[in-house]
Design a protein around this motif. Sequence first.
Motif, PDB file in Angstrom:
ATOM      1  N   UNK A  74       0.832  -1.208   0.000  1.00 33.95           N
ATOM      2  CA  UNK A  74       0.000   0.000   0.000  1.00 33.95           C
ATOM      3  C   UNK A  74       0.867   1.258   0.000  1.00 33.95           C
ATOM      4  N   UNK A  75       1.917   1.278   0.824  1.00 39.73           N
ATOM      5  CA  UNK A  75       2.832   2.425   0.868  1.00 39.73           C
ATOM      6  C   UNK A  75       3.457   2.684  -0.494  1.00 39.73           C
ATOM      7  N   UNK A  76       3.741   1.613  -1.226  1.00 43.46           N
ATOM      8  CA  UNK A  76       4.362   1.740  -2.543  1.00 43.46           C
ATOM      9  C   UNK A  76       3.348   2.039  -3.643  1.00 43.46           C
ATOM     10  N   UNK A  77       2.068   2.129  -3.283  1.00 42.24           N
ATOM     11  CA  UNK A  77       1.028   2.437  -4.261  1.00 42.24           C
ATOM     12  C   UNK A  77       0.720   1.296  -5.217  1.00 42.24           C
ATOM     13  N   UNK A  78       0.929   0.058  -4.771  1.00 44.26           N
ATOM     14  CA  UNK A  78       0.728  -1.090  -5.660  1.00 44.26           C
ATOM     15  C   UNK A  78      -0.474  -1.948  -5.270  1.00 44.26           C
ATOM     16  N   UNK A  79      -1.320  -1.428  -4.376  1.00 45.37           N
ATOM     17  CA  UNK A  79      -2.462  -2.204  -3.884  1.00 45.37           C
ATOM     18  C   UNK A  79      -3.431  -2.626  -4.978  1.00 45.37           C
ATOM     19  N   UNK A  80      -3.542  -1.839  -6.016  1.00 43.37           N
ATOM     20  CA  UNK A  80      -4.463  -2.203  -7.100  1.00 43.37           C
ATOM     21  C   UNK A  80      -3.927  -3.381  -7.918  1.00 43.37           C
ATOM     22  N   UNK A  81      -2.613  -3.520  -7.971  1.00 41.68           N
ATOM     23  CA  UNK A  81      -1.987  -4.589  -8.751  1.00 41.68           C
ATOM     24  C   UNK A  81      -1.751  -5.857  -7.953  1.00 41.68           C
ATOM     25  N   UNK A  82      -1.570  -5.702  -6.648  1.00 41.78           N
ATOM     26  CA  UNK A  82      -1.189  -6.840  -5.813  1.00 41.78           C
ATOM     27  C   UNK A  82      -2.212  -7.003  -4.697  1.00 41.78           C
ATOM     28  N   UNK A  83      -2.948  -8.084  -4.773  1.00 47.88           N
ATOM     29  CA  UNK A  83      -4.021  -8.342  -3.811  1.00 47.88           C
ATOM     30  C   UNK A  83      -3.496  -9.066  -2.574  1.00 47.88           C
ATOM     31  N   UNK A  84      -4.310  -9.037  -1.543  1.00 49.16           N
ATOM     32  CA  UNK A  84      -4.038  -9.777  -0.319  1.00 49.16           C
ATOM     33  C   UNK A  84      -3.873 -11.263  -0.637  1.00 49.16           C
ATOM     34  N   UNK A  85      -4.726 -11.776  -1.513  1.00 52.56           N
ATOM     35  CA  UNK A  85      -4.664 -13.187  -1.895  1.00 52.56           C
ATOM     36  C   UNK A  85      -3.362 -13.516  -2.609  1.00 52.56           C
ATOM     37  N   UNK A  86      -2.878 -12.579  -3.433  1.00 57.02           N
ATOM     38  CA  UNK A  86      -1.617 -12.782  -4.131  1.00 57.02           C
ATOM     39  C   UNK A  86      -0.465 -12.832  -3.124  1.00 57.02           C
ATOM     40  N   UNK A  87      -0.494 -11.932  -2.151  1.00 62.19           N
ATOM     41  CA  UNK A  87       0.537 -11.918  -1.117  1.00 62.19           C
ATOM     42  C   UNK A  87       0.549 -13.259  -0.382  1.00 62.19           C
ATOM     43  N   UNK A  88      -0.622 -13.726   0.024  1.00 56.66           N
ATOM     44  CA  UNK A  88      -0.724 -14.993   0.747  1.00 56.66           C
ATOM     45  C   UNK A  88      -0.230 -16.154  -0.111  1.00 56.66           C
ATOM     46  N   UNK A  89      -0.549 -16.150  -1.397  1.00 57.79           N
ATOM     47  CA  UNK A  89      -0.118 -17.231  -2.290  1.00 57.79           C
ATOM     48  C   UNK A  89       1.397 -17.235  -2.460  1.00 57.79           C
ATOM     49  N   UNK A  90       2.004 -16.067  -2.582  1.00 55.40           N
ATOM     50  CA  UNK A  90       3.462 -15.995  -2.715  1.00 55.40           C
ATOM     51  C   UNK A  90       4.132 -16.427  -1.414  1.00 55.40           C
ATOM     52  N   UNK A  91       3.572 -16.014  -0.280  1.00 51.64           N
ATOM     53  CA  UNK A  91       4.107 -16.467   1.008  1.00 51.64           C
ATOM     54  C   UNK A  91       4.038 -17.982   1.129  1.00 51.64           C
ATOM     55  N   UNK A  92       2.924 -18.550   0.732  1.00 50.84           N
ATOM     56  CA  UNK A  92       2.785 -20.009   0.766  1.00 50.84           C
ATOM     57  C   UNK A  92       3.820 -20.676  -0.138  1.00 50.84           C
ATOM     58  N   UNK A  93       4.005 -20.121  -1.324  1.00 49.41           N
ATOM     59  CA  UNK A  93       4.980 -20.675  -2.259  1.00 49.41           C
ATOM     60  C   UNK A  93       6.395 -20.584  -1.729  1.00 49.41           C
ATOM     61  N   UNK A  94       6.736 -19.454  -1.117  1.00 48.99           N
ATOM     62  CA  UNK A  94       8.074 -19.274  -0.542  1.00 48.99           C
ATOM     63  C   UNK A  94       8.290 -20.290   0.579  1.00 48.99           C
ATOM     64  N   UNK A  95       7.271 -20.498   1.392  1.00 48.19           N
ATOM     65  CA  UNK A  95       7.367 -21.458   2.492  1.00 48.19           C
ATOM     66  C   UNK A  95       7.522 -22.886   1.962  1.00 48.19           C
ATOM     67  N   UNK A  96       6.720 -23.243   0.979  1.00 48.53           N
ATOM     68  CA  UNK A  96       6.802 -24.595   0.411  1.00 48.53           C
ATOM     69  C   UNK A  96       8.162 -24.835  -0.250  1.00 48.53           C
ATOM     70  N   UNK A  97       8.686 -23.810  -0.908  1.00 50.64           N
ATOM     71  CA  UNK A  97      10.012 -23.935  -1.513  1.00 50.64           C
ATOM     72  C   UNK A  97      11.057 -24.151  -0.420  1.00 50.64           C
ATOM     73  N   UNK A  98      10.976 -23.354   0.633  1.00 49.08           N
ATOM     74  CA  UNK A  98      11.912 -23.505   1.743  1.00 49.08           C
ATOM     75  C   UNK A  98      11.854 -24.879   2.363  1.00 49.08           C
ATOM     76  N   UNK A  99      10.646 -25.412   2.520  1.00 47.98           N
ATOM     77  CA  UNK A  99      10.505 -26.774   3.052  1.00 47.98           C
ATOM     78  C   UNK A  99      11.150 -27.778   2.113  1.00 47.98           C
ATOM     79  N   UNK A 100      10.940 -27.591   0.814  1.00 47.63           N
ATOM     80  CA  UNK A 100      11.492 -28.548  -0.154  1.00 47.63           C
ATOM     81  C   UNK A 100      13.023 -28.522  -0.167  1.00 47.63           C
TER      82      UNK A 100
END
Length: 104
Positions: A74-100
Motif C-alpha cells: 500500500x505504501x508503494x502504491x501497488x495495492x491495485x496490482x497486488x491483492x491480499x490473496x496474491x501476497x498470501x499465495x506468494x508467502x505459501x509458495x516461498x514457504x513450500x520452496x523452503x521446506x522442499x
Amino acid sequence: MEDIDFIDNELIDFIIKHLPKEMKTSVNRDDVDYLLDLIYDFYEEQGFFSDEEASAEVEINEQDMINYVSDKVAEDGRSEDISYEMIAAVLDGEYEYGKSKGIY
C-alpha cells in the motif's frame, strides 16, 4: 537480499508454478520478485538473519508477515496490482520452496 542464496529464478519459478490456477495469468515474475523482497525485509526487521538467530528455531506469525507486506504494498502504491490473496499465495509458495530445500 542478494545474500540469501535461495532467492533466484528457481524460487520464482517454483512459486509461479504453485500459484492457484486463477492467479497464474495475473501474476508475473516482477510481482513475485517484488513480494519476495518485502518478505525478506520482514525477516530482516525481525532479526531472523542475525548471527544469533541463524541456528535458532524461530516462530513466524504469518498474519504479522502478511500485514507487513500488505502495508508495504500500500505504501508503494501497488495495492491495485497486488491483492491480499496474491501476497498470501506468494508467502505459501516461498514457504513450500523452503521446506522442499530443508530451510524450514
